[in-house]
Design a protein around this motif. Structure first.
Motif, PDB file in Angstrom:
ATOM      1  N   LEU A  50      11.796  -1.874   7.962  1.00 17.45           N
ATOM      2  CA  LEU A  50      13.208  -1.698   7.615  1.00 17.45           C
ATOM      3  C   LEU A  50      13.387  -0.759   6.426  1.00 17.45           C
ATOM      4  O   LEU A  50      12.685  -0.874   5.412  1.00 17.45           O
ATOM      5  N   LEU A  51      14.349   0.116   6.552  1.00 15.67           N
ATOM      6  CA  LEU A  51      14.648   1.062   5.484  1.00 15.67           C
ATOM      7  C   LEU A  51      15.055   0.342   4.204  1.00 15.67           C
ATOM      8  O   LEU A  51      14.678   0.771   3.108  1.00 15.67           O
ATOM      9  N   ILE A  52      15.789  -0.754   4.318  1.00 16.11           N
ATOM     10  CA  ILE A  52      16.203  -1.484   3.110  1.00 16.11           C
ATOM     11  C   ILE A  52      15.003  -2.021   2.349  1.00 16.11           C
ATOM     12  O   ILE A  52      15.019  -2.064   1.119  1.00 16.11           O
ATOM     13  N   HIS A  53      13.947  -2.396   3.054  1.00 15.53           N
ATOM     14  CA  HIS A  53      12.736  -2.872   2.379  1.00 15.53           C
ATOM     15  C   HIS A  53      12.036  -1.722   1.664  1.00 15.53           C
ATOM     16  O   HIS A  53      11.536  -1.885   0.544  1.00 15.53           O
ATOM     17  N   TYR A  54      11.994  -0.555   2.309  1.00 12.89           N
ATOM     18  CA  TYR A  54      11.398   0.617   1.673  1.00 12.89           C
ATOM     19  C   TYR A  54      12.183   0.995   0.411  1.00 12.89           C
ATOM     20  O   TYR A  54      11.597   1.273  -0.632  1.00 12.89           O
ATOM     21  N   CYS A  55      13.511   0.978   0.500  1.00 18.70           N
ATOM     22  CA  CYS A  55      14.341   1.310  -0.661  1.00 18.70           C
ATOM     23  C   CYS A  55      14.079   0.339  -1.812  1.00 18.70           C
ATOM     24  O   CYS A  55      13.964   0.758  -2.968  1.00 18.70           O
ATOM     25  N   ALA A  56      13.968  -0.949  -1.501  1.00 16.64           N
ATOM     26  CA  ALA A  56      13.678  -1.948  -2.542  1.00 16.64           C
ATOM     27  C   ALA A  56      12.307  -1.687  -3.164  1.00 16.64           C
ATOM     28  O   ALA A  56      12.133  -1.780  -4.380  1.00 16.64           O
ATOM     29  N   GLU A  57      11.344  -1.313  -2.334  1.00 15.66           N
ATOM     30  CA  GLU A  57       9.977  -1.051  -2.802  1.00 15.66           C
ATOM     31  C   GLU A  57       9.928   0.090  -3.808  1.00 15.66           C
ATOM     32  O   GLU A  57       9.194   0.027  -4.792  1.00 15.66           O
ATOM     33  N   ILE A  58      10.724   1.141  -3.576  1.00 18.18           N
ATOM     34  CA  ILE A  58      10.674   2.303  -4.474  1.00 18.18           C
ATOM     35  C   ILE A  58      11.806   2.311  -5.502  1.00 18.18           C
ATOM     36  O   ILE A  58      11.868   3.201  -6.338  1.00 18.18           O
TER      37      ILE A  58
END
Length: 150
Positions: free
Chosen positions: A72-80
């Motif tokens: 999920l893109l939202i998980h990637y955004c949270a990660e970075i």
């Protein structure tokens, strides 16, 4: 620092995509062009080729980097630590689809904001039928498309 993510399949990157990247780079401190890797999709170019085409295309934009992500893109955004999603809109049908995604993202990750920027692209379709797409893509992408459809 405002970190924004412009995600997509970029199969291949076009002048329309680059326009969105450059405009996003003027609006935000740092932009990550995030190549989404989806296990069920069959892209024209593989992940490594798309990453290379992306890196070469954005090389002249100093506050832009290229990365790949899965899931999920939202998980990637949270990660970075990104708080902004940049999305390109080609036509009104895109808007309806993208609005649904933006609403779902806001529901799951209220800290994310989605910014829509207009663009256009029919490159892959035109190239697959032997049409000249040289005015729509950077020269290195045109060469890659020509080789792919040869």
């Amino acid at each position: 620092m405002t970190l924004a993510v412009y995600a997509g399949s970029f199969d291949p990157i076009t002048h329309g995509h680059l326009d969105v990247v450059k405009r996003g780079a003027r609006l935000f401190d740092h932009v990550v062009v995030a190549l989404g890797v989806h296990p069920t999709r069959k892209p024209l170019f593989d992940k490594d080729d798309r990453l290379e085409l992306l890196r070469e295309a954005v090389a002249g934009v100093p506050n832009v980097e290229v990365a790949a992500f899965r899931g999920l893109l939202i998980h990637y955004c949270a990660e970075i630590g990104a708080r902004i999603l940049i999305r390109g809109l080609r036509h009104s049908m895109d808007f309806e689809y993208e609005l649904q995604i933006a609403q779902a993202n806001t529901d799951m990750a209220p800290e994310l904001e989605t910014v829509f920027l207009p663009t256009s692209s029919l490159v892959r379709e035109i190239a697959s039928h032997g049409g000249d797409v040289s005015r729509y893509v950077p020269p290195h992408v045109h060469a890659a498309l020509t080789a792919k459809f040869a």
